[in-house]
Design an enzyme around this catalytic site. Structure first.
Site, short mmCIF file in Angstrom:
data_model
loop_
_atom_site.label_atom_id
_atom_site.label_comp_id
_atom_site.label_asym_id
_atom_site.label_seq_id
_atom_site.Cartn_x
_atom_site.Cartn_y
_atom_site.Cartn_z
N GLY A 7 -9.95 -12.06 19.41
CA GLY A 7 -10.41 -12.59 20.70
C GLY A 7 -11.81 -13.19 20.63
O GLY A 7 -12.14 -14.10 21.39
N ALA A 52 -10.62 -8.32 20.78
CA ALA A 52 -10.32 -7.54 21.98
C ALA A 52 -10.46 -6.06 21.61
O ALA A 52 -10.34 -5.69 20.43
CB ALA A 52 -8.91 -7.84 22.45
N GLU A 93 -4.85 -10.28 14.22
CA GLU A 93 -3.77 -9.85 15.13
C GLU A 93 -2.46 -9.51 14.44
O GLU A 93 -1.80 -8.52 14.78
CB GLU A 93 -3.50 -10.94 16.18
CG GLU A 93 -4.48 -10.95 17.33
CD GLU A 93 -5.71 -11.78 17.07
OE1 GLU A 93 -6.02 -12.07 15.90
OE2 GLU A 93 -6.39 -12.15 18.04
N GLU A 117 -11.28 -16.57 19.37
CA GLU A 117 -10.69 -17.36 20.46
C GLU A 117 -11.75 -17.79 21.48
O GLU A 117 -11.72 -18.90 22.00
CB GLU A 117 -9.59 -16.55 21.16
CG GLU A 117 -8.39 -16.37 20.25
CD GLU A 117 -7.32 -15.47 20.84
OE1 GLU A 117 -7.66 -14.33 21.22
OE2 GLU A 117 -6.16 -15.90 20.92
N1 DAK Z 1 -12.06 -2.85 19.36
C1 DAK Z 1 -12.66 -1.67 19.65
N2 DAK Z 1 -13.71 -1.18 18.95
C2 DAK Z 1 -14.15 -1.91 17.93
C3 DAK Z 1 -13.56 -3.15 17.57
C4 DAK Z 1 -12.47 -3.62 18.35
N3 DAK Z 1 -11.90 -4.81 18.14
N4 DAK Z 1 -14.22 -3.64 16.49
C5 DAK Z 1 -15.18 -2.75 16.20
N5 DAK Z 1 -15.15 -1.71 17.04
C6 DAK Z 1 -16.01 -0.54 17.07
C7 DAK Z 1 -15.63 0.45 15.98
O1 DAK Z 1 -14.56 1.28 16.41
C8 DAK Z 1 -16.93 1.21 15.81
O2 DAK Z 1 -17.05 2.14 16.87
P1 DAK Z 1 -17.60 3.65 16.60
O3 DAK Z 1 -16.69 4.23 15.58
O4 DAK Z 1 -19.01 3.46 16.07
O5 DAK Z 1 -17.54 4.31 17.95
C9 DAK Z 1 -17.99 0.15 16.02
O6 DAK Z 1 -17.33 -0.92 16.73
C10 DAK Z 1 -18.52 -0.42 14.71
O7 DAK Z 1 -17.41 -0.84 13.95
P2 DAK Z 1 -17.18 -0.40 12.40
O8 DAK Z 1 -17.78 0.94 12.17
O9 DAK Z 1 -15.74 -0.61 12.12
O10 DAK Z 1 -18.07 -1.48 11.67
P3 DAK Z 1 -17.84 -2.04 10.18
O11 DAK Z 1 -19.04 -2.86 9.88
O12 DAK Z 1 -17.46 -0.96 9.23
O13 DAK Z 1 -16.57 -3.02 10.31
C11 DAK Z 1 -15.26 -4.77 11.33
C12 DAK Z 1 -16.67 -4.16 11.10
C13 DAK Z 1 -15.40 -5.92 12.32
C14 DAK Z 1 -14.71 -5.29 10.00
C15 DAK Z 1 -14.32 -3.66 11.87
O14 DAK Z 1 -14.98 -3.04 12.97
C16 DAK Z 1 -13.01 -4.20 12.33
O15 DAK Z 1 -12.11 -4.49 11.54
N6 DAK Z 1 -12.85 -4.27 13.69
C17 DAK Z 1 -11.59 -4.64 14.28
C18 DAK Z 1 -11.33 -6.10 14.16
C19 DAK Z 1 -10.05 -6.43 14.88
O16 DAK Z 1 -8.98 -6.08 14.41
N7 DAK Z 1 -10.21 -6.97 16.07
C20 DAK Z 1 -9.12 -7.03 17.04
C21 DAK Z 1 -8.14 -8.16 16.74
S1 DAK Z 1 -6.94 -8.22 17.97
C22 DAK Z 1 -6.05 -11.17 24.84
C23 DAK Z 1 -7.35 -11.36 24.50
C24 DAK Z 1 -7.73 -11.18 23.24
C25 DAK Z 1 -6.81 -10.74 22.32
C26 DAK Z 1 -5.51 -10.55 22.65
C27 DAK Z 1 -5.13 -10.78 23.92
N8 DAK Z 1 -5.62 -11.37 26.17
C28 DAK Z 1 -6.57 -11.33 27.22
C29 DAK Z 1 -4.28 -11.25 26.33
C30 DAK Z 1 -7.29 -10.47 21.03
C31 DAK Z 1 -6.81 -9.55 20.22
C32 DAK Z 1 -7.66 -9.18 19.13
O17 DAK Z 1 -8.80 -9.53 19.05
#
Ligand code: DAK
Length: 248
Positions: free
Chosen positions: A108, A63, A131, A111
């Site tokens: 997400g 997400a 998460e 998921e």
């Molecule tokens: N959200 C927003 N932006 C994201 C993102 C995310 N989850 N993941 C990546 N990006 C963006 C980065 O900010 C970056 O943007 P710029 O800086 O270029 O503007 C761009 O994508 C490229 O990312 P990186 O520069 O970080 O790329 P790397 O190769 O260095 O790293 C990575 C890739 C996947 C390891 C890293 O980006 C990362 O750790 N991303 C976050 C992963 C994460 O924590 N995901 C969120 C988990 S929480 C729900 C539905 C769903 C959910 C909850 C509720 N309901 C509808 C209730 C789910 C929650 C989650 O998913």
């Protein structure tokens, strides 16, 4: 720019998450488009739907954190309710849904993968639930679907630790059905979809319904559901035509 790309060919649809600059992170606009795309596709009487992500790096990196960061509990509840509605719609979509996964499938994104029926992963695929590190729980079925697909203790392992797994482990645990070299991913997904499309749609649709409805039932009740749906197939000319064609 549209956040979801759709292509339909011979009753097989390809739905592509299209926000590669943010690794296809799911924001509300994208969830909304996903919902409307599914609604539209439902009218097309599809044989199979393939879901994938655009770009080289990700199926979906979760997400959108920038959108979630300042949410109030009420907004988070609204986000959760809509997200779950979209993912549940996908998981009960009338035709089979194949996830074609490359790169990151996190949070997400993982998921979304779990809400599909069949999962084919490239050797570049990486799965995790980050998460707990963000002080939230998975919110779109991750705690429920992974525990049902594998085991509660394995879901706890992945969710508590947030550790990232590769395709081999996902295959071994039954999370994915097939693991292929990245270059073969889409061919493999299309081949499977085309194979399913050669089968009678009624038989496939009823089988999916029997499997899904049976998941929450004991064996005896599940067999009743199977018998009911089996009998329902005999209401159709499709069954007569298919069996007569075989006998000829
Ligand atoms: N959200 C927003 N932006 C994201 C993102 C995310 N989850 N993941 C990546 N990006 C963006 C980065 O900010 C970056 O943007 P710029 O800086 O270029 O503007 C761009 O994508 C490229 O990312 P990186 O520069 O970080 O790329 P790397 O190769 O260095 O790293 C990575 C890739 C996947 C390891 C890293 O980006 C990362 O750790 N991303 C976050 C992963 C994460 O924590 N995901 C969120 C988990 S929480 C729900 C539905 C769903 C959910 C909850 C509720 N309901 C509808 C209730 C789910 C929650 C989650 O998913």
């Amino acid at each position: 720019m549209t956040l979801i790309n759709l292509e339909v060919k011979d009753k097989i649809a390809l739905l592509t998450l299209n926000r590669p600059e943010a690794l296809n992170a799911l924001n509300s606009a994208m969830l909304g488009e996903l919902f409307h795309s599914l609604k539209k596709l439902e009218e097309d009487d599809l044989r199979c739907l393939i879901v994938t992500g655009s770009g080289e790096k990700a199926f979906a990196a979760g997400a959108d954190i920038s959108e979630m960061v300042e949410m109030t509990p009420d907004e988070a509840e609204e986000f959760a309710a809509f997200g779950q509605k979209v993912f549940s719609y996908l998981s009960t979509f009338p035709c089979p849904v194949i996830a074609a996964i490359h790169g990151y499938a996190l949070g997400g994104g993982f998921e979304l993968v779990l809400a599909c029926d069949i999962r084919i992963a490239a050797d570049t695929a990486r799965f995790s639930f980050p998460e707990t590190g963000l002080a939230i729980t998975p919110g779109c079925g991750g705690t429920q679907r992974l525990a049902r697909l594998t085991q509660a203790s394995y879901a706890m392992d992945l969710i508590f630790t947030g550790r990232r797994i590769k395709g081999e482990e996902a295959l071994e645990k039954g999370i994915i059905n097939r693991l292929v070299p990245a270059i073969e991913l889409m061919d493999e997904a299309w081949k499977m979809a085309e194979g399913i499309a050669t089968k009678a749609p009624l038989g496939v649709r009823m089988s999916k319904e029997a499997i899904l409805r049976g998941l929450d039932l004991d064996l005896e009740k599940g067999l009743e559901v199977e018998a009911e749906l089996f009998a329902e197939c005999f209401n159709s000319s499709d069954q007569k035509d298919a069996m007569r064609a075989f006998l000829k």
